[in-house]
Structure formats: C-alpha cells, structure tokens
Design a protein around this motif. Sequence first.
Motif, PDB file in Angstrom:
ATOM      1  N   TYR A  95       9.344  -1.287 -11.663  1.00 11.37           N
ATOM      2  CA  TYR A  95       8.939  -1.468 -13.057  1.00 11.37           C
ATOM      3  C   TYR A  95       8.001  -0.346 -13.509  1.00 11.37           C
ATOM      4  CZ  TYR A  95       7.135  -3.766 -17.248  1.00 11.37           C
ATOM      5  OH  TYR A  95       6.780  -4.049 -18.548  1.00 11.37           O
ATOM      6  N   VAL A  96       7.015  -0.014 -12.664  1.00 11.20           N
ATOM      7  CA  VAL A  96       6.073   1.049 -13.013  1.00 11.20           C
ATOM      8  C   VAL A  96       6.770   2.410 -12.960  1.00 11.20           C
ATOM      9  CG1 VAL A  96       3.888   2.148 -12.395  1.00 11.20           C
ATOM     10  CG2 VAL A  96       4.146  -0.333 -12.170  1.00 11.20           C
ATOM     11  N   LEU A  97       7.656   2.591 -11.986  1.00  9.06           N
ATOM     12  CA  LEU A  97       8.353   3.864 -11.861  1.00  9.06           C
ATOM     13  C   LEU A  97       9.227   4.146 -13.080  1.00  9.06           C
ATOM     14  CD1 LEU A  97       9.176   6.349 -10.196  1.00  9.06           C
ATOM     15  CD2 LEU A  97      10.938   4.929  -9.106  1.00  9.06           C
ATOM     16  N   ARG A  98       9.918   3.142 -13.574  1.00 11.84           N
ATOM     17  CA  ARG A  98      10.745   3.342 -14.771  1.00 11.84           C
ATOM     18  C   ARG A  98       9.896   3.730 -15.980  1.00 11.84           C
ATOM     19  NH1 ARG A  98      15.144  -1.174 -15.953  1.00 11.84           N
ATOM     20  NH2 ARG A  98      15.599   0.313 -17.621  1.00 11.84           N
ATOM     21  N   GLY A  99       8.688   3.188 -16.061  1.00 14.07           N
ATOM     22  CA  GLY A  99       7.798   3.575 -17.145  1.00 14.07           C
ATOM     23  C   GLY A  99       7.406   5.043 -17.052  1.00 14.07           C
ATOM     24  N   LEU A 100       7.178   5.542 -15.827  1.00 13.88           N
ATOM     25  CA  LEU A 100       6.860   6.959 -15.649  1.00 13.88           C
ATOM     26  C   LEU A 100       8.054   7.846 -15.979  1.00 13.88           C
ATOM     27  CD1 LEU A 100       4.796   6.839 -12.310  1.00 13.88           C
ATOM     28  CD2 LEU A 100       3.918   7.237 -14.611  1.00 13.88           C
ATOM     29  N   LEU A 101       9.259   7.393 -15.604  1.00 17.80           N
ATOM     30  CA  LEU A 101      10.453   8.196 -15.855  1.00 17.80           C
ATOM     31  C   LEU A 101      10.774   8.278 -17.338  1.00 17.80           C
ATOM     32  CD1 LEU A 101      12.798   6.897 -12.987  1.00 17.80           C
ATOM     33  CD2 LEU A 101      11.512   9.034 -13.035  1.00 17.80           C
ATOM     34  N   ARG A 102      10.558   7.184 -18.052  1.00 16.25           N
ATOM     35  CA  ARG A 102      10.939   7.143 -19.464  1.00 16.25           C
ATOM     36  C   ARG A 102      10.162   8.147 -20.321  1.00 16.25           C
ATOM     37  NH1 ARG A 102      14.794   4.680 -17.894  1.00 16.25           N
ATOM     38  NH2 ARG A 102      15.630   2.733 -18.728  1.00 16.25           N
ATOM     39  N   LYS A 103       8.946   8.441 -19.950  1.00 15.23           N
ATOM     40  CA  LYS A 103       8.122   9.330 -20.760  1.00 15.23           C
ATOM     41  C   LYS A 103       7.929  10.693 -20.103  1.00 15.23           C
ATOM     42  CE  LYS A 103       3.837   7.340 -18.914  1.00 15.23           C
ATOM     43  NZ  LYS A 103       2.540   6.700 -19.263  1.00 15.23           N
ATOM     44  N   SER A 104       8.903  11.128 -19.310  1.00 16.83           N
ATOM     45  CA  SER A 104       8.800  12.422 -18.643  1.00 16.83           C
ATOM     46  C   SER A 104      10.186  13.033 -18.491  1.00 16.83           C
ATOM     47  CB  SER A 104       8.138  12.289 -17.264  1.00 16.83           C
ATOM     48  OG  SER A 104       8.925  11.474 -16.417  1.00 16.83           O
ATOM     49  N   GLY A 145       0.801  -1.212   0.000  1.00 15.68           N
ATOM     50  CA  GLY A 145       0.000   0.000   0.000  1.00 15.68           C
ATOM     51  C   GLY A 145       0.837   1.265   0.000  1.00 15.68           C
ATOM     52  N   ALA A 146       1.988   1.243   0.678  1.00 12.79           N
ATOM     53  CA  ALA A 146       2.857   2.417   0.701  1.00 12.79           C
ATOM     54  C   ALA A 146       3.417   2.698  -0.688  1.00 12.79           C
ATOM     55  CB  ALA A 146       3.991   2.209   1.699  1.00 12.79           C
ATOM     56  N   TYR A 147       3.800   1.657  -1.416  1.00  9.99           N
ATOM     57  CA  TYR A 147       4.320   1.840  -2.771  1.00  9.99           C
ATOM     58  C   TYR A 147       3.225   2.345  -3.713  1.00  9.99           C
ATOM     59  CZ  TYR A 147       8.228  -0.969  -1.053  1.00  9.99           C
ATOM     60  OH  TYR A 147       9.298  -1.440  -0.336  1.00  9.99           O
ATOM     61  N   THR A 148       2.006   1.884  -3.521  1.00 11.01           N
ATOM     62  CA  THR A 148       0.903   2.341  -4.360  1.00 11.01           C
ATOM     63  C   THR A 148       0.643   3.829  -4.151  1.00 11.01           C
ATOM     64  OG1 THR A 148      -0.112   0.143  -4.215  1.00 11.01           O
ATOM     65  CG2 THR A 148      -1.510   1.951  -4.945  1.00 11.01           C
ATOM     66  N   ARG A 149       0.641   4.272  -2.901  1.00 10.54           N
ATOM     67  CA  ARG A 149       0.463   5.694  -2.616  1.00 10.54           C
ATOM     68  C   ARG A 149       1.590   6.515  -3.235  1.00 10.54           C
ATOM     69  NH1 ARG A 149      -1.303   3.243   2.203  1.00 10.54           N
ATOM     70  NH2 ARG A 149      -3.359   3.938   2.911  1.00 10.54           N
ATOM     71  N   LEU A 150       2.798   6.020  -3.132  1.00 12.63           N
ATOM     72  CA  LEU A 150       3.939   6.753  -3.658  1.00 12.63           C
ATOM     73  C   LEU A 150       3.871   6.879  -5.180  1.00 12.63           C
ATOM     74  CD1 LEU A 150       6.618   8.161  -3.179  1.00 12.63           C
ATOM     75  CD2 LEU A 150       7.735   5.926  -3.127  1.00 12.63           C
ATOM     76  N   LEU A 151       3.499   5.796  -5.843  1.00 13.70           N
ATOM     77  CA  LEU A 151       3.364   5.844  -7.300  1.00 13.70           C
ATOM     78  C   LEU A 151       2.275   6.824  -7.733  1.00 13.70           C
ATOM     79  CD1 LEU A 151       3.761   2.126  -8.457  1.00 13.70           C
ATOM     80  CD2 LEU A 151       5.248   4.045  -9.029  1.00 13.70           C
ATOM     81  N   GLN A 152       1.175   6.832  -7.021  1.00 14.16           N
ATOM     82  CA  GLN A 152       0.094   7.748  -7.365  1.00 14.16           C
ATOM     83  C   GLN A 152       0.517   9.199  -7.181  1.00 14.16           C
ATOM     84  OE1 GLN A 152      -3.250   6.529  -4.981  1.00 14.16           O
ATOM     85  NE2 GLN A 152      -3.740   4.756  -6.279  1.00 14.16           N
ATOM     86  N   SER A 153       1.288   9.471  -6.151  1.00 15.29           N
ATOM     87  CA  SER A 153       1.754  10.836  -5.920  1.00 15.29           C
ATOM     88  C   SER A 153       2.719  11.280  -7.012  1.00 15.29           C
ATOM     89  CB  SER A 153       2.420  10.945  -4.546  1.00 15.29           C
ATOM     90  OG  SER A 153       1.511  10.639  -3.512  1.00 15.29           O
ATOM     91  N   ILE A 154       3.654  10.398  -7.390  1.00 12.57           N
ATOM     92  CA  ILE A 154       4.610  10.733  -8.444  1.00 12.57           C
ATOM     93  C   ILE A 154       3.895  10.944  -9.773  1.00 12.57           C
ATOM     94  CG2 ILE A 154       6.580   9.882  -9.757  1.00 12.57           C
ATOM     95  CD1 ILE A 154       7.514   8.426  -7.250  1.00 12.57           C
ATOM     96  N   GLN A 155       2.947  10.059 -10.080  1.00 13.81           N
ATOM     97  CA  GLN A 155       2.211  10.173 -11.347  1.00 13.81           C
ATOM     98  C   GLN A 155       1.386  11.448 -11.384  1.00 13.81           C
ATOM     99  OE1 GLN A 155      -0.496   6.951 -12.038  1.00 13.81           O
ATOM    100  NE2 GLN A 155      -0.671   7.367 -14.222  1.00 13.81           N
ATOM    101  N   ARG A 156       0.788  11.809 -10.275  1.00 13.23           N
ATOM    102  CA  ARG A 156      -0.041  13.021 -10.239  1.00 13.23           C
ATOM    103  C   ARG A 156       0.806  14.268 -10.478  1.00 13.23           C
ATOM    104  NH1 ARG A 156      -1.638  12.401  -5.581  1.00 13.23           N
ATOM    105  NH2 ARG A 156      -0.321  13.884  -4.456  1.00 13.23           N
ATOM    106  N   ILE A 157       1.980  14.328  -9.889  1.00 12.28           N
ATOM    107  CA  ILE A 157       2.838  15.503 -10.059  1.00 12.28           C
ATOM    108  C   ILE A 157       3.377  15.572 -11.490  1.00 12.28           C
ATOM    109  CG2 ILE A 157       5.028  16.536  -9.337  1.00 12.28           C
ATOM    110  CD1 ILE A 157       4.384  15.523  -6.524  1.00 12.28           C
ATOM    111  N   ILE A 158       3.746  14.437 -12.051  1.00 12.05           N
ATOM    112  CA  ILE A 158       4.278  14.423 -13.420  1.00 12.05           C
ATOM    113  C   ILE A 158       3.239  14.923 -14.408  1.00 12.05           C
ATOM    114  CG2 ILE A 158       4.993  12.883 -15.290  1.00 12.05           C
ATOM    115  CD1 ILE A 158       6.575  11.290 -13.285  1.00 12.05           C
ATOM    116  N   TYR A 159       1.995  14.507 -14.235  1.00 16.59           N
ATOM    117  CA  TYR A 159       0.943  14.902 -15.176  1.00 16.59           C
ATOM    118  C   TYR A 159       0.426  16.308 -14.901  1.00 16.59           C
ATOM    119  CZ  TYR A 159       0.662  10.290 -17.300  1.00 16.59           C
ATOM    120  OH  TYR A 159       0.947   9.146 -18.005  1.00 16.59           O
TER     121      TYR A 159
END
Length: 403
Positions: A265-274, A201-215
């Motif tokens: 794996y999901v984080l690298r996908g966010l980094l690659r396109k930002s 759950g902690a990783y899910t929250r962190l991914l959502q926060s990173i994705q929200r800021i990137i977008y």
Amino acid sequence: MAAAAGGAARGRGATSFQRRAGSRLAAVAGTRPSVRHGQLLLSSGLPSLDCVLGGGVAVGTLLLIEEDKYSLYSNLLFKYFLAEGVVCGHDLFVASANEHPDDILKELPAPLLDDTYRNELGEEAPAVKSDDFQDSMKIAWRYQNLPKIEASPTSSTKFGHYYDVSKTMSAELFQSIKWHSFYLPEELSLQPKMKTCNMNGAYTRLLQSIQRIIYQEGFNGSDPQKKQKNILRIGIQSLGSMFWGDDICSSDTPEDIHSLTKFLYVLRGLLRKSLSACIITVPAHLIQNKAIMERVTNLSDMVVGLESFIGSERETNPLYKDYHGLVHVHQIPRLNSLICDVSDTKDLAFRLKRKLFTIERLHLPPDLSDTVSRASKQDLAESAKLLSSGCGAMAIGKKHLDF
C-alpha cells in the motif's frame, strides 16, 4: 484607414493557439505514450509480455510476478526487466534477501541486435518450409484463405529489446547507468532491530531506502531544474518469503498478517507520485492463507502467474510437448478507464528456447490419424481436461474432438 481596419479585423480573428511539436511524455528515454490511455509506458524486457500487458508497464505502476515452483522462469522475467533498464539508461534499484544484488546484475542477459534476433527466429524456418513443400497438409478449401494466427502476441510497432539468456551482459553497459542495491543481511547488520507501524522490520528498511532514493535523485519531480528526466526501475525478489522475516509462507495464521499488504500500500503511493516502475516476485504457491494472496493481488496493478511443468504430469503430456509452462494473467491495470483489454490474456504458454524466452498462444495439436491406436486418442482426450482456461472446445468424457 481601410487597410488598418482590415488588419484589425484579421487580428481579432487570429488565435494564439499553437500546436506543440512533441509531447512531454515522449521525452524520457526508453518510454512511449500509450495510445489507449495516454499513460507513459516502458518495456518489461519481453515484447510478448508487453503486448499482453496492454503495450508495456505504465510508469508509476506495480507488476507482480507469481513465482513458479522452482523460481526458474520468474527470475528470468525479473532479470529481463532489469536488463531493459540497463539498455535504456534507466536507474536501477535491486532488492533481495537471499541473493546479493551484485550477483543478480552480473547474470543479466546480453541484448540481441535486430539482425541477430531475426537469425535466431529464422534458424528453423528453412527446415520447416521444406517439409511443408514435401508433405503438405491437405485441409478443407474453406480454411485455405483464412489469415494465419501469430503464435506469439506482438505489437505492430517495435518497443523493447530482445535478450540472449545464454550470455551475460558486458560490464561496459553498466558504466552509463546508476544502480542502487538493498541486501537485507547487510542492512540488518547496521540496525539489528527496527519495527514501526506494526510492519515487518525488513519491509520498513526497504521502504525507507526506496523513499530516500526517490527523493534524493529527484524522481518525484522535486528538482525542476533537472533537464534530463529519467526512470527508476525497482526490482524486489521473492518478497514475502521467509528470507524477509515474514511467516506468511510457513503458517496459516501468521503473526504479521498485514505486513506485506501494508508494504504494498505504501509502495504504490510512492510509485504513483514518481517516475518509477516496480517488479516484484512473490512465492504465491507457498502462501498458506489465500486471503492474503487476494489482498496482495488487489494491491498490485498487474499480476502475472507462471506455472512450470517441471515435476508435474504436464511435463510428459503430449498436449504440452512444445511448451515449458503456462502463463496466467490475473490482473491488468485499468488506467484512465473503467475496463481493461483482456483479448490477449487467455490461453498463454511460455517456452525457453536455446537463447530466447517467449510467451506464445497455447494451441492444441490436431486430431491424430486413424493409424494411431485408440488408447493414444483416449489419452489425448483425457489430457485436454487439464487445460485450465481452455483453448476453444473442450473434450467431453473420453471422446476426442472431431475436426
């Protein structure tokens, strides 16, 4: 008619190709294009580490730092990365589960000016030079004309800044940047339970926060009207530790064995396109299952391990008296190529001076003179076996090296 025909001929021979004055990659502040693979690079905050990594940290990549036993020196690299972002005007995203991001930002080292850095490096130079004139070492004539080897791996062009670890950064520098924080205890108080896709759950929250800021901030290129592009620097501290609710550091067979690898794996996908770059510190020495650490390494672009001498036999070893630990470069990114340059990734050590943290090439001391006891020579020969990667020839048995 002839003039018109000549003009038409010149018009047919002319080309519409025009060379662009500058590259789009160089338009982002605090970055430069790589001469090796054309990727946009940013500094890690430590110029010697940039040289080891092939010129810097590529935008869209992940830098993994394997923490030392007491997390002393890995936290320095973590703060260097964030401090470089503040000086360059980049946006910051700081995530932690045990230390509040506000406290981390308050402890960022202060930047050094070029003249100040030269003075710091030149403090010991006059004393050493005078000793050399008084008691000069006599060497064989065939070695006198050889070029000197630089102790620290550095680049020919200036990139990045230097920082004083004895001082903290002034609050005025933070006024010109945007920074976002993620503190796990505060996030858990908002939503106590969350678990999706078999991930912590902690990783899910962190991914959502990173994705929200990137977008929302347009780091993914979704806002083409934004003229001034910027970089998002992401820093995640002690990922995989028990503070994040992960049990990979406490059990050989953890419940969520794939949570950390799925997150990367999901984080690298966010980094690659930002337009972003990420640094993560991981307590690799506490992870029980080595197979998990191998997967984590494969899912990272760059992996650098720090081995501190604190509390070990090497702390009192005469071979390492000038250093505070070793640097192990486990992985270098292969960007737009099949191979990577690993010429400067072996025999590296680090030391913390009064104000500066530096990475240098590890050099063995010269052979002792005949006045030293035989027991001391044997101790040095035995100590040479402790070198993990080796610095040239290794000692065999109890015999010392003869030069």
